[in-house]
Design a protein around this motif. Structure first.
Motif, PDB file in Angstrom:
ATOM      1  N   MET A  93       0.847  -1.194   0.000  1.00  7.64           N
ATOM      2  CA  MET A  93       0.000   0.000   0.000  1.00  7.64           C
ATOM      3  C   MET A  93       0.882   1.242   0.000  1.00  7.64           C
ATOM      4  N   GLY A  94       0.364   2.339  -0.397  1.00  8.71           N
ATOM      5  CA  GLY A  94       0.996   3.638  -0.239  1.00  8.71           C
ATOM      6  C   GLY A  94       2.446   3.677  -0.636  1.00  8.71           C
ATOM      7  N   ASP A  95       3.206   4.469   0.089  1.00 14.04           N
ATOM      8  CA  ASP A  95       4.606   4.688  -0.259  1.00 14.04           C
ATOM      9  C   ASP A  95       5.572   3.967   0.678  1.00 14.04           C
ATOM     10  N   ASP A  96       5.097   2.932   1.377  1.00 21.98           N
ATOM     11  CA  ASP A  96       5.941   2.105   2.233  1.00 21.98           C
ATOM     12  C   ASP A  96       6.701   2.904   3.281  1.00 21.98           C
ATOM     13  N   GLN A  97       6.069   3.863   3.883  1.00 23.92           N
ATOM     14  CA  GLN A  97       6.699   4.645   4.942  1.00 23.92           C
ATOM     15  C   GLN A  97       6.369   4.027   6.296  1.00 23.92           C
ATOM     16  N   LEU A  98       7.384   3.894   7.114  1.00 26.92           N
ATOM     17  CA  LEU A  98       7.217   3.391   8.470  1.00 26.92           C
ATOM     18  C   LEU A  98       8.150   4.170   9.369  1.00 26.92           C
ATOM     19  N   THR A  99       7.619   4.606  10.508  1.00 24.51           N
ATOM     20  CA  THR A  99       8.423   5.283  11.511  1.00 24.51           C
ATOM     21  C   THR A  99       8.302   4.509  12.815  1.00 24.51           C
ATOM     22  N   VAL A 112       4.744   3.181  16.681  1.00 18.33           N
ATOM     23  CA  VAL A 112       4.839   2.803  15.275  1.00 18.33           C
ATOM     24  C   VAL A 112       3.825   3.611  14.487  1.00 18.33           C
ATOM     25  N   SER A 113       4.279   4.230  13.398  1.00 15.95           N
ATOM     26  CA  SER A 113       3.351   4.959  12.538  1.00 15.95           C
ATOM     27  C   SER A 113       3.650   4.629  11.084  1.00 15.95           C
ATOM     28  N   GLY A 114       2.624   4.734  10.262  1.00 11.71           N
ATOM     29  CA  GLY A 114       2.767   4.435   8.846  1.00 11.71           C
ATOM     30  C   GLY A 114       2.197   3.078   8.514  1.00 11.71           C
ATOM     31  N   GLU A 115       2.960   2.303   7.735  1.00 13.26           N
ATOM     32  CA  GLU A 115       2.485   1.019   7.243  1.00 13.26           C
ATOM     33  C   GLU A 115       3.454  -0.102   7.595  1.00 13.26           C
ATOM     34  N   MET A 116       2.897  -1.188   8.138  1.00 11.56           N
ATOM     35  CA  MET A 116       3.685  -2.398   8.383  1.00 11.56           C
ATOM     36  C   MET A 116       3.293  -3.403   7.325  1.00 11.56           C
ATOM     37  N   ASP A 117       4.219  -3.673   6.421  1.00 11.30           N
ATOM     38  CA  ASP A 117       3.965  -4.626   5.353  1.00 11.30           C
ATOM     39  C   ASP A 117       5.281  -5.257   4.935  1.00 11.30           C
ATOM     40  N   PHE A 118       5.231  -6.062   3.900  1.00 14.69           N
ATOM     41  CA  PHE A 118       6.418  -6.781   3.461  1.00 14.69           C
ATOM     42  C   PHE A 118       7.592  -5.844   3.205  1.00 14.69           C
ATOM     43  N   PRO A 159       9.817  -5.449  29.488  1.00 14.04           N
ATOM     44  CA  PRO A 159       8.474  -5.282  28.927  1.00 14.04           C
ATOM     45  C   PRO A 159       8.496  -4.250  27.797  1.00 14.04           C
ATOM     46  N   LEU A 160       7.818  -4.577  26.705  1.00 15.50           N
ATOM     47  CA  LEU A 160       7.700  -3.673  25.572  1.00 15.50           C
ATOM     48  C   LEU A 160       6.248  -3.283  25.392  1.00 15.50           C
ATOM     49  N   VAL A 161       5.990  -1.994  25.232  1.00 12.61           N
ATOM     50  CA  VAL A 161       4.648  -1.484  24.951  1.00 12.61           C
ATOM     51  C   VAL A 161       4.701  -0.892  23.549  1.00 12.61           C
ATOM     52  N   VAL A 162       3.966  -1.489  22.619  1.00  8.00           N
ATOM     53  CA  VAL A 162       3.957  -1.029  21.237  1.00  8.00           C
ATOM     54  C   VAL A 162       2.676  -0.225  21.016  1.00  8.00           C
ATOM     55  N   ASP A 163       2.838   1.074  20.795  1.00  3.94           N
ATOM     56  CA  ASP A 163       1.726   1.984  20.559  1.00  3.94           C
ATOM     57  C   ASP A 163       1.436   2.000  19.061  1.00  3.94           C
ATOM     58  N   LEU A 164       0.270   1.493  18.681  1.00  2.00           N
ATOM     59  CA  LEU A 164      -0.099   1.371  17.274  1.00  2.00           C
ATOM     60  C   LEU A 164      -1.164   2.381  16.857  1.00  2.00           C
ATOM     61  N   ALA A 165      -1.336   3.445  17.625  1.00  2.00           N
ATOM     62  CA  ALA A 165      -2.368   4.445  17.331  1.00  2.00           C
ATOM     63  C   ALA A 165      -2.198   5.060  15.948  1.00  2.00           C
ATOM     64  N   ASP A 166      -0.963   5.222  15.506  1.00  2.00           N
ATOM     65  CA  ASP A 166      -0.701   5.872  14.218  1.00  2.00           C
ATOM     66  C   ASP A 166      -0.321   4.883  13.122  1.00  2.00           C
ATOM     67  N   LEU A 167      -0.595   3.612  13.350  1.00  2.00           N
ATOM     68  CA  LEU A 167      -0.349   2.611  12.319  1.00  2.00           C
ATOM     69  C   LEU A 167      -1.529   2.619  11.354  1.00  2.00           C
ATOM     70  N   ALA A 168      -1.278   3.039  10.120  1.00  2.00           N
ATOM     71  CA  ALA A 168      -2.343   3.194   9.130  1.00  2.00           C
ATOM     72  C   ALA A 168      -2.706   1.884   8.443  1.00  2.00           C
ATOM     73  N   PHE A 169      -1.753   0.952   8.353  1.00  2.32           N
ATOM     74  CA  PHE A 169      -1.983  -0.286   7.602  1.00  2.32           C
ATOM     75  C   PHE A 169      -1.077  -1.374   8.145  1.00  2.32           C
ATOM     76  N   CYS A 170      -1.612  -2.592   8.201  1.00  3.74           N
ATOM     77  CA  CYS A 170      -0.818  -3.744   8.631  1.00  3.74           C
ATOM     78  C   CYS A 170      -1.325  -4.961   7.864  1.00  3.74           C
ATOM     79  N   ASP A 171      -0.450  -5.545   7.023  1.00  2.17           N
ATOM     80  CA  ASP A 171      -0.861  -6.733   6.284  1.00  2.17           C
ATOM     81  C   ASP A 171      -0.451  -7.991   7.055  1.00  2.17           C
TER      82      ASP A 171
END
Length: 115
Positions: free
Chosen positions: A1-7, A21-27, A46-58
């Motif tokens: 999807m999109g421009d494959d941006q992930l932060t 995590v923000s943007g897109e999680m994909d291949f 312990p790790l806390v992963v904040d996915l509020a700004d994750l727009a896409f995840c395949d």
């Protein structure tokens, strides 16, 4: 999807580590995600992963989260997922991954994530 941006931003909160995590999680972006998160998972903290700004995840993004969960648990830590968007939460439930992940509606205070 999109421009494959992930932060991926990391904040050491003392008793735990916050990973935003923000943007897109994909291949195309999973290698970047794992490059940052794998050493943290292997720390046993312990790790806390904040996915509020994750727009896409395949499916490969879900696979990366499972991999991080397994690494974290193997090192004696716990992985928490927070602020899941409805579509991702639904996908996690449909794939039965909600039985694996510790899911939080809100971002827990440092060190306050339930066990």
């Amino acid at each position: 999807m999109g421009d494959d941006q992930l932060t991926v931003e990391v904040v050491d909160r003392g008793p735990d580590i916050l990973i935003s995590v923000s943007g897109e999680m994909d291949f195309g972006t999973n290698a970047d995600f794992l490059r940052v998160v794998q050493p943290l998972a292997e720390s046993g903290r312990p790790l806390v992963v904040d996915l509020a700004d994750l727009a896409f995840c395949d499916s490969s993004g879900l696979g990366a989260l499972v991999r991080v969960h397994n690494m974290t648990e193997a090192a004696g830590g716990t992985l928490y997922l927070a602020h899941l968007r409805p579509q991702l939460k639904s996908t996690i439930t449909l794939t039965m991954l909600h039985r694996l992940f510790h899911i939080q509606d809100d971002l827990p205070d440092p060190g306050a994530a339930p066990n």
